[in-house]
Design a protein around this motif. Sequence first.
Motif, PDB file in Angstrom:
ATOM      1  N   THR A  91      37.675 -81.628  28.603  1.00  0.00           N
ATOM      2  CA  THR A  91      39.123 -81.488  28.485  1.00  0.00           C
ATOM      3  C   THR A  91      39.369 -80.595  27.276  1.00  0.00           C
ATOM      4  OG1 THR A  91      39.468 -83.674  29.445  1.00  0.00           O
ATOM      5  CG2 THR A  91      41.297 -82.733  28.179  1.00  0.00           C
ATOM      6  N   VAL A  92      40.074 -79.502  27.509  1.00  0.00           N
ATOM      7  CA  VAL A  92      40.247 -78.475  26.479  1.00  0.00           C
ATOM      8  C   VAL A  92      41.723 -78.343  26.131  1.00  0.00           C
ATOM      9  CG1 VAL A  92      39.827 -76.064  25.886  1.00  0.00           C
ATOM     10  CG2 VAL A  92      38.282 -77.237  27.466  1.00  0.00           C
ATOM     11  N   GLU A  93      42.018 -78.495  24.840  1.00  0.00           N
ATOM     12  CA  GLU A  93      43.378 -78.275  24.343  1.00  0.00           C
ATOM     13  C   GLU A  93      43.389 -76.887  23.720  1.00  0.00           C
ATOM     14  OE1 GLU A  93      46.522 -80.118  21.097  1.00  0.00           O
ATOM     15  OE2 GLU A  93      44.741 -81.261  21.651  1.00  0.00           O
ATOM     16  N   MET A  94      44.367 -76.060  24.114  1.00  0.00           N
ATOM     17  CA  MET A  94      44.397 -74.697  23.603  1.00  0.00           C
ATOM     18  C   MET A  94      45.817 -74.217  23.394  1.00  0.00           C
ATOM     19  SD  MET A  94      42.873 -72.971  26.986  1.00  0.00           S
ATOM     20  CE  MET A  94      43.778 -72.912  28.506  1.00  0.00           C
ATOM     21  N   GLU A  95      45.945 -73.195  22.571  1.00  0.00           N
ATOM     22  CA  GLU A  95      47.255 -72.653  22.221  1.00  0.00           C
ATOM     23  C   GLU A  95      47.321 -71.206  22.662  1.00  0.00           C
ATOM     24  OE1 GLU A  95      49.427 -71.280  18.157  1.00  0.00           O
ATOM     25  OE2 GLU A  95      48.577 -73.293  18.150  1.00  0.00           O
ATOM     26  N   ASP A  96      48.399 -70.869  23.372  1.00  0.00           N
ATOM     27  CA  ASP A  96      48.644 -69.490  23.791  1.00  0.00           C
ATOM     28  C   ASP A  96      48.986 -68.683  22.538  1.00  0.00           C
ATOM     29  OD1 ASP A  96      49.886 -67.085  24.667  1.00  0.00           O
ATOM     30  OD2 ASP A  96      50.316 -68.022  26.612  1.00  0.00           O
ATOM     31  N   GLN A  97      48.245 -67.620  22.271  1.00  0.00           N
ATOM     32  CA  GLN A  97      48.437 -66.835  21.052  1.00  0.00           C
ATOM     33  C   GLN A  97      49.763 -66.081  21.044  1.00  0.00           C
ATOM     34  OE1 GLN A  97      45.732 -66.695  18.250  1.00  0.00           O
ATOM     35  NE2 GLN A  97      46.168 -68.582  19.340  1.00  0.00           N
ATOM     36  N   ASP A  98      50.317 -65.759  22.222  1.00  0.00           N
ATOM     37  CA  ASP A  98      51.583 -65.025  22.284  1.00  0.00           C
ATOM     38  C   ASP A  98      52.781 -65.944  22.112  1.00  0.00           C
ATOM     39  OD1 ASP A  98      50.237 -62.643  22.672  1.00  0.00           O
ATOM     40  OD2 ASP A  98      50.280 -62.820  24.863  1.00  0.00           O
ATOM     41  N   SER A  99      52.810 -67.025  22.885  1.00  0.00           N
ATOM     42  CA  SER A  99      53.988 -67.895  22.893  1.00  0.00           C
ATOM     43  C   SER A  99      53.878 -69.070  21.923  1.00  0.00           C
ATOM     44  CB  SER A  99      54.238 -68.433  24.308  1.00  0.00           C
ATOM     45  OG  SER A  99      53.194 -69.317  24.680  1.00  0.00           O
ATOM     46  N   GLY A 100      52.671 -69.438  21.537  1.00  0.00           N
ATOM     47  CA  GLY A 100      52.484 -70.600  20.674  1.00  0.00           C
ATOM     48  C   GLY A 100      52.486 -71.916  21.435  1.00  0.00           C
ATOM     49  N   ASP A 101      52.619 -71.853  22.767  1.00  0.00           N
ATOM     50  CA  ASP A 101      52.614 -73.065  23.590  1.00  0.00           C
ATOM     51  C   ASP A 101      51.219 -73.685  23.600  1.00  0.00           C
ATOM     52  OD1 ASP A 101      55.247 -72.613  24.236  1.00  0.00           O
ATOM     53  OD2 ASP A 101      54.792 -71.656  26.165  1.00  0.00           O
ATOM     54  N   THR A 102      51.177 -75.015  23.585  1.00  0.00           N
ATOM     55  CA  THR A 102      49.908 -75.727  23.656  1.00  0.00           C
ATOM     56  C   THR A 102      49.764 -76.334  25.045  1.00  0.00           C
ATOM     57  OG1 THR A 102      50.042 -76.259  21.317  1.00  0.00           O
ATOM     58  CG2 THR A 102      48.539 -77.571  22.623  1.00  0.00           C
ATOM     59  N   VAL A 103      48.594 -76.136  25.650  1.00  0.00           N
ATOM     60  CA  VAL A 103      48.306 -76.712  26.969  1.00  0.00           C
ATOM     61  C   VAL A 103      46.958 -77.413  26.913  1.00  0.00           C
ATOM     62  CG1 VAL A 103      49.679 -75.081  28.322  1.00  0.00           C
ATOM     63  CG2 VAL A 103      47.315 -74.532  27.783  1.00  0.00           C
ATOM     64  N   THR A 104      46.797 -78.405  27.790  1.00  0.00           N
ATOM     65  CA  THR A 104      45.537 -79.131  27.882  1.00  0.00           C
ATOM     66  C   THR A 104      45.080 -79.119  29.337  1.00  0.00           C
ATOM     67  OG1 THR A 104      46.198 -80.550  26.053  1.00  0.00           O
ATOM     68  CG2 THR A 104      44.393 -81.335  27.426  1.00  0.00           C
TER      69      THR A 104
END
Length: 158
Positions: A91-104
Motif C-alpha cells: 500500500t503506497v501513499e504518495m503526493e502529486d507534485q503538481d497539485s499537492g494531492d495525497t492518494v493511497t
Amino acid sequence: MNKIPLTVIGAEKLREELHRLKTVDRPSVIAAIAEARSHGDLSENAEYDAAKERQGFIEGRIQEVEGKLSNAQIIDPKLLDADGRCVFGATVEMEDQDSGDTVTYQIVGEDEADIKVGKISVNSPVARALIGKYAGDIAQVQAPGGMREYEIIDVRYE
C-alpha cells in the motif's frame, strides 16, 4: 501458463465467485432452460435462446476463474519483507507534485483492481512506475494528460 499474482483477499473473492457460479447461477440457468423447453418450439423461443446464451457465459466464466485460481501465486502483503520497497501487495501513499494531492493505492492483481477503493492493477502505468521505489523517491508516470510526478510518502504492507 504464467503465474497470476493475487492477494489473499483477491483469491478469496475469486473462490467465492466460483462457488456462487457453481451452486447458484448454474442451477438457476439449467432450470430456466428446462422451463423454456417446456414452452414448445425451440426455433422461435427467445427465452430458450437467452437462457442458453447465459449458460454459455456462466460456463465460460467458471473455466476462466478455475484457470486463474489454478495458476494463482497468492501473496499475503502482511508477510512481505521488502525493506520499504514498493512491490506487489504494498500500500503506497504518495503526493502529486503538481497539485499537492495525497492518494493511497494498493498494488494488486488485474482481477482485484478497483480504483474507487484504492486498488490499482500491477500492470497499470502508475503501479509500474512505483515498483522498486522507496519512500522519498519520485515516481514519474506517463498519464494521458502528460508526465506526472508523485513523491512516495509511505510504503506499507497490510
